[in-house]
Design a protein around this motif. Sequence first.
Motif, short mmCIF file in Angstrom:
data_model
loop_
_atom_site.label_atom_id
_atom_site.label_comp_id
_atom_site.label_asym_id
_atom_site.label_seq_id
_atom_site.Cartn_x
_atom_site.Cartn_y
_atom_site.Cartn_z
N MET A 1 10.76 -23.06 39.62
CA MET A 1 9.74 -24.09 39.47
C MET A 1 8.98 -24.28 40.77
N THR A 2 7.66 -24.25 40.68
CA THR A 2 6.81 -24.55 41.83
C THR A 2 6.10 -25.88 41.56
N ILE A 3 6.13 -26.77 42.53
CA ILE A 3 5.63 -28.13 42.35
C ILE A 3 4.42 -28.38 43.24
N LEU A 4 3.35 -28.88 42.64
CA LEU A 4 2.16 -29.30 43.37
C LEU A 4 2.31 -30.79 43.71
N VAL A 5 2.26 -31.10 44.99
CA VAL A 5 2.37 -32.49 45.44
C VAL A 5 0.99 -32.95 45.88
N LEU A 6 0.32 -33.72 45.04
CA LEU A 6 -0.99 -34.25 45.39
C LEU A 6 -0.83 -35.40 46.38
N GLY A 7 -1.79 -35.49 47.29
CA GLY A 7 -1.61 -36.45 48.37
C GLY A 7 -0.43 -36.05 49.24
N GLY A 8 -0.26 -34.74 49.40
CA GLY A 8 0.93 -34.22 50.06
C GLY A 8 1.02 -34.50 51.54
N THR A 9 -0.03 -35.09 52.12
CA THR A 9 0.02 -35.51 53.52
C THR A 9 0.02 -37.02 53.64
N GLY A 10 0.06 -37.74 52.50
CA GLY A 10 0.01 -39.19 52.51
C GLY A 10 1.38 -39.83 52.60
N LYS A 11 1.42 -41.16 52.41
CA LYS A 11 2.66 -41.91 52.61
C LYS A 11 3.79 -41.43 51.73
N THR A 12 3.53 -41.32 50.44
CA THR A 12 4.61 -40.87 49.55
C THR A 12 4.64 -39.36 49.41
N GLY A 13 3.48 -38.73 49.37
CA GLY A 13 3.42 -37.30 49.11
C GLY A 13 4.15 -36.47 50.15
N ARG A 14 3.97 -36.79 51.42
CA ARG A 14 4.65 -35.98 52.43
C ARG A 14 6.16 -36.16 52.39
N ARG A 15 6.59 -37.34 51.96
CA ARG A 15 8.03 -37.58 51.81
C ARG A 15 8.57 -36.81 50.61
N VAL A 16 7.83 -36.81 49.52
CA VAL A 16 8.23 -36.04 48.34
C VAL A 16 8.33 -34.56 48.70
N ALA A 17 7.31 -34.04 49.37
CA ALA A 17 7.29 -32.63 49.74
C ALA A 17 8.47 -32.28 50.64
N ARG A 18 8.78 -33.16 51.58
CA ARG A 18 9.90 -32.90 52.49
C ARG A 18 11.23 -32.86 51.74
N LEU A 19 11.41 -33.80 50.81
CA LEU A 19 12.65 -33.82 50.03
C LEU A 19 12.79 -32.56 49.18
N LEU A 20 11.72 -32.16 48.54
CA LEU A 20 11.77 -30.97 47.69
C LEU A 20 12.04 -29.72 48.52
N ALA A 21 11.37 -29.61 49.66
CA ALA A 21 11.58 -28.44 50.52
C ALA A 21 13.04 -28.39 51.01
N GLY A 22 13.60 -29.57 51.25
CA GLY A 22 14.99 -29.62 51.68
C GLY A 22 15.96 -29.16 50.61
N ARG A 23 15.51 -29.16 49.36
CA ARG A 23 16.32 -28.67 48.25
C ARG A 23 15.94 -27.24 47.85
N ASP A 24 15.13 -26.61 48.70
CA ASP A 24 14.68 -25.23 48.47
C ASP A 24 13.83 -25.10 47.21
N VAL A 25 13.11 -26.15 46.86
CA VAL A 25 12.17 -26.10 45.74
C VAL A 25 10.80 -25.68 46.29
N PRO A 26 10.18 -24.65 45.75
CA PRO A 26 8.86 -24.24 46.22
C PRO A 26 7.83 -25.36 46.02
N VAL A 27 7.10 -25.68 47.09
CA VAL A 27 6.15 -26.80 47.08
C VAL A 27 4.78 -26.31 47.52
N ARG A 28 3.75 -26.79 46.83
CA ARG A 28 2.36 -26.59 47.27
C ARG A 28 1.77 -27.96 47.58
N ILE A 29 1.19 -28.10 48.76
CA ILE A 29 0.57 -29.36 49.16
C ILE A 29 -0.83 -29.44 48.59
N GLY A 30 -1.14 -30.55 47.93
CA GLY A 30 -2.49 -30.77 47.41
C GLY A 30 -3.26 -31.70 48.32
#
Length: 266
Positions: A1-30
């Motif tokens: 599964m590859t996940i697109l995190v919109l607002g990936g540099t914002g308050k919640t988005g960057r936290r979501v992206a960091r958590l997913l990356a820490g679980r080895d889930v492929p992430v794309r920053i939007g």
Amino acid sequence: MTILVLGGTGKTGRRVARLLAGRDVPVRIGSRAAQPRFDWEDPGTWTGALDGIDAVYLSYQPDLAFPGATETVRGFVEQAVKQGVTRIVLLAGRGEPAAEDAEDVVKESGVQWTVLRSSFFAQNFSEDFFQPAVLAGEIALPVGEAAEPFVDADDIAEVAAAALTDERHHGRTYDLTGPRLLTFAEVAAELSAATGREIRFLPVSKADYVAALRAEGLPEELAELFALVTDGRNAHLGYGVQQALGRPARDFAGYARNAAATGVWS
């Protein structure tokens, strides 16, 4: 599964992206700075950002309550479904009718969905927005004695990451708040205790606040948003953090101490 995190540099988005990356889930920053680029105001960028994506964390900027937001979200969701997205986790605001319209768009899309109805972020006081006011020692807002159950963005991110990676959260609407109601005067007192200096709350009129927004080049709709969600409709606790994660929500006092320790208000 590859996940697109919109607002990936914002308050919640960057936290979501960091958590997913820490679980080895492929992430794309939007974001507009990412490659491929994503811009809410340029639908031509959506196709590239969605290419190969299975799930989306949908955080809309500036806010779902702003004019035109629902139709923009509708267009994006339709494109996402067309390109094979099977799960959408939507960040929405509590007590906002326009946000509920956007919720319906996601719920009726035919994909797995989770809605995160969030109260005001605690991090609004340390990450842009209210941070300059805290540094200046005076938070001036047109909210009077309104009480709000401020939620920690880290809690939002943990719930979002769970919903994006676990189908057990499909079809759930989580009411995300902190564990207690605080007026903005009480927030100022908590910030004063955490920083060791006086920070006060100053209630102002809506007209004065609109004038301040204009002076800072910020959208006047922010004043309407404050009026909308601080009229008492949100002065109650939600238990979405407990329901989704099996633990209590983080308290504002702990957030304030942790933020102060970083030097953000020094």
